[in-house]
Design a protein around this motif. Sequence first.
Motif, PDB file in Angstrom:
ATOM      1  N   ALA A 407       0.858  -1.233  -0.084  1.00 37.63           N
ATOM      2  CA  ALA A 407      -0.040  -0.094   0.183  1.00 37.63           C
ATOM      3  C   ALA A 407       0.835   1.220   0.058  1.00 37.63           C
ATOM      4  N   ARG A 408       1.899   1.136   0.809  1.00 34.45           N
ATOM      5  CA  ARG A 408       2.840   2.333   0.888  1.00 34.45           C
ATOM      6  C   ARG A 408       3.298   2.912  -0.751  1.00 34.45           C
ATOM      7  N   HIS A 409       3.721   1.692  -1.294  1.00 33.51           N
ATOM      8  CA  HIS A 409       4.296   1.797  -2.600  1.00 33.51           C
ATOM      9  C   HIS A 409       3.439   2.590  -3.468  1.00 33.51           C
ATOM     10  N   VAL A 414      -0.281   6.846   3.206  1.00 32.46           N
ATOM     11  CA  VAL A 414      -1.368   6.077   3.497  1.00 32.46           C
ATOM     12  C   VAL A 414      -1.705   6.153   5.022  1.00 32.46           C
ATOM     13  N   ASP A 415      -2.707   6.253   5.574  1.00 28.68           N
ATOM     14  CA  ASP A 415      -3.187   6.374   6.891  1.00 28.68           C
ATOM     15  C   ASP A 415      -4.108   5.182   7.494  1.00 28.68           C
ATOM     16  N   PHE A 416      -4.721   4.533   6.363  1.00 30.09           N
ATOM     17  CA  PHE A 416      -5.604   3.433   6.650  1.00 30.09           C
ATOM     18  C   PHE A 416      -5.665   2.447   5.398  1.00 30.09           C
ATOM     19  N   ILE A 417      -5.663   1.211   5.982  1.00 30.93           N
ATOM     20  CA  ILE A 417      -5.484   0.263   4.823  1.00 30.93           C
ATOM     21  C   ILE A 417      -6.682  -0.981   5.127  1.00 30.93           C
ATOM     22  N   ASN A 433       4.021   6.400   9.965  1.00 27.47           N
ATOM     23  CA  ASN A 433       4.763   5.526   8.945  1.00 27.47           C
ATOM     24  C   ASN A 433       4.825   3.997   9.531  1.00 27.47           C
ATOM     25  N   CYS A 434       4.125   3.668  10.645  1.00 31.71           N
ATOM     26  CA  CYS A 434       4.120   2.201  11.041  1.00 31.71           C
ATOM     27  C   CYS A 434       2.772   1.821  11.633  1.00 31.71           C
ATOM     28  N   ILE A 435       2.442   0.504  11.510  1.00 31.77           N
ATOM     29  CA  ILE A 435       1.131   0.039  11.797  1.00 31.77           C
ATOM     30  C   ILE A 435       0.893   0.380  13.365  1.00 31.77           C
ATOM     31  N   LYS A 975      10.041   1.035  17.166  1.00 31.24           N
ATOM     32  CA  LYS A 975      11.588   0.915  17.730  1.00 31.24           C
ATOM     33  C   LYS A 975      12.424   1.613  16.691  1.00 31.24           C
ATOM     34  N   LYS A 976      12.295   1.206  15.327  1.00 35.58           N
ATOM     35  CA  LYS A 976      13.193   1.431  14.349  1.00 35.58           C
ATOM     36  C   LYS A 976      13.168   2.907  14.223  1.00 35.58           C
ATOM     37  N   LEU A 977      11.895   3.524  14.106  1.00 37.22           N
ATOM     38  CA  LEU A 977      11.544   4.825  13.823  1.00 37.22           C
ATOM     39  C   LEU A 977      12.154   5.832  15.147  1.00 37.22           C
TER      40      LEU A 977
END
Length: 981
Positions: A407-409, A414-417, A433-435, A975-977
């Motif tokens: 979806a991000r591609h 995107v803020d809802f899938i 940018n994360c779920i 955690k990565k962010l």
Amino acid sequence: MNTTTYLGIDIGSTTVKLVAVRAGQIIYKRYERHFSKVREKACEMLRAAQEIIGQDTLHVAITGSAGLGMAKASGVDFVQEVFATRKAVGVHVPQADVVIELGGEDAKIIFLSGQLEERMNGSCAGGTGAFIDQMAVLLDVTPTELDELSLHAERIYTIASRCGVFAKSDIQPLLNEGARKEDVAASIFQAVVNQTLGGLAQGRQVAGDILFLGGPLFFFKGLQNRFRETLKLDDEHAHFPDLAPYAIAAGAAEYAKDTQASYTYTDLLQTLEQAAGVPAVSNYLPPLFTSQEEYREFSARHSKHDVMTKNVTMYEGNAYLGIDCGSTTTKLVLISEDNQILYHHYSPNKGNPVDVIEQQLNKLYELCGDRVHILSSAVTGYGEALIQNAFGVDHGLVETVAHFRAARHFCPEVDFIIDIGGQDIKCFKIRNNCIDNIFLNEACSSGCGSFIETFARSMGYSIEEFCKLGLFSEHPIDLGSRCTVFMNSSVKQAQKDGASIDMISSGLSVSVVKNALYKVIRAHSPDDLGKHIVVQGGTFLNDAILRSFEQEIGREVTRPAISGLMGAYGAALHAKDNCPEQTSLILPEELSHFSHTVSNVRCGLCTNHCSLTVNSFPGGRRFISGNRCERPLGKNKAMDLPDLYKWKYEYLRNLPTKTGGEKIGIPFGLNFYELLPFWNAFLGELGFEVVVSDPSSREMYMQGQHSIPSDTVCYPAKLVHGHIENLIEKGVHSIFYPCMTYNLDEGRASNCYNCPVVAYYPELLEANVTGLQSLDFMMPYFELVDSKRFQAQAIKFFCKKYPRLKKKDIVRASDAAYRALDAYYAAVREQGRQAIAYADENGLELAVIVGRPYHIDPEINHGLNQMIASYGMVIVSEDAVWNLAEEPEVHVLNQWTYHSRMYSAANYVVHKPNAQLIQLVSFGCGIDAITTDEIRSIVESGGKIYTQLKIDEINNLGAAKIRIRSMLAAIEEGKKLAKQQ
């Protein structure tokens, strides 16, 4: 000479039956499917009988679930089908004690001996012929082939029996894990038996001469065998007559003897033909599209979101493979270095995803030749682990992550899938940018594509043809937003009223969307979803559903042209982002010698004794499914982490008991999971020997199933019936099970009520378990809130019942009981403290599983705690942490002890950085509907992810694994962010 013939016309949900009776003998009978052309088929069958009945005076009665509309429109007499069944039995099989009749969507039990009673299913078609048809479609076989497969079964799997939609959610993971179709077929028939006995008999014993009627019970020998074995019937007492498919029509013919109206053949045919032309009367919705121009604009807007493609036979270079082995379909995508699609495939699983992948890999290698080098591969979906083991796929990733990557591609902001697949709905909010928040349909495929597909096939259409029919319908039928099985009944009602296929097609599209929005996501407004919404999944390739979705939320959304391939495309992107030094994907040479065998074994490495499905592949690779713990996989020591669920269960099962006195049985169920230390100490101090029922098991549940009067009560309550039977088998003469309106008061709620089921279940047991009539079943009302009040109640009951006991004995036993309970609580908190310290010292995530005391039972939780621990999480329960946090502000009436514990535990999670909350909810638990929204609010307000797992008697951890893995993936991404910032 003019003769009189009596006609019975049974118009069921899927078939029409016609029986003609003359001079007490059946002279004609016919049985045909109507494929939703109900009235037309009835007229056609009457014409077919003209040669035999054309000159007679006719008396007619119509019956059946779809017959009422025809009867009203034509003026022909109508007889209710249960009454028609009784008529047929009284004339043709008068010795029957019980009648079990299964039709297309109707099921009945009629008790003729003893107290006359008739029971019939309501709106749910679970456990009927339509359900069997749906399951045959799922296995990609005809109903006849399904029956033949069942006759060669070696084992029976546990499949949901309360609802056909739930059953499909249980069957698909079995197929994806390599279960034999023969075993699944027999298990489907067993599910029908369980639904009939549990859902209709509901506690009343089915015994004596049993008459089985209806098409499914006549045509399916495997179903007959399952009924015989379950009810332990011999040939003398199990009756499957040749009349079975026509019995209700025959009963209607008998009823016709008492009708006044008479017809000639011509008059009757003309009457029915006129009724067939009566227009439908129903609730309509606005059309999806009012013109072709409006549809063209809609199509052009969505065609913008596409992926460039290249010809794999012309491409040279590196490539990356993504596989999505979903619940009903398998998808493959091969992408190039610039993310263009080189090759894609989308097809049904047909019950064997391994074969599909093998065929596609062979084709892919042939197309690639020496020009294209697959450097990395990834697989997602229900069959992820099976496919990864079978073909050496490099990466396995949870579906939610794969879909988010894709979806991000297409929509970076995107803020809802929302992804609607064959049987799954996956929705997740994106924040930073994360779920951030995940919504999954737990065990119900309400609102998914498989329902529309199954319905389309049942009417003779492909799903593509069926969906196109609804695009320009002027009057879509309003079918509401309910469970798909109830929707099925609404569709049938519309058909009875004469609704056309296009009206039904468009109405179903709207209902699928409403189910997803209001049942799964539970959205209150479009703002709950977001501003940049990406929709995907094969179901959204249906323009009618996409249009319905946009109309319902009032805003435009992004649907990629490869909507049905998004999981595979996301997996391919993941494979490209995580390219290994050397791919482990199976090579063409090895693929040419590929083989796949499936065997079933019983694991003996622990007390679970799991029934394992072992898939074997070349090179010694194996995939084992069906295990609750990691021991069959050789990982028994690797994940030996603190687990309070396991510790509490073992503590309670190993309580020391005094021996030598009069034996009193205690069923290890419901509130005894917490109060056993109290009652064990109390009765032991009084000189009794406490006999606790054995650990719960599926076999124990089946042992007590016959006395369960409600199929909607929670599984923990259903299990108590088995525990009572177990105690009776142990030979105890007394069973103690007090009624308790109130729980212990922990000072954090306005009151301390017990769940009504927990509080008064002994009364239900006394009324339904016949074995208790010969025992001393003690069910006094006690309150433990105040020790003095309890002592007074106990003195009154026990001193009267046992004259040897004195007041001082009761006081002494009471003091010992409260000390034992306090010691248990203290031990739980100490174990919790140690578990939390272990997680903190080792940098591990803490899983705070909040639920009710009985959720620690391995049979009830199906090993969920072990599954969660296998991902490296330390397990603690709500009663170990609730006192470590302040009482949060709640917006509901808080009058339940266990609710207040869960609210405080949720508040603890909010303030504990490495803690995550997982709530266990039992299907059928009404009062947990209060807790779920409140706990979600507490957790999400603190920036944490709320995870809910619904459990019942079905052992299927597929949806639970998706939730847990999605939660852990979101934590890692966060955690990565955080590090990047």
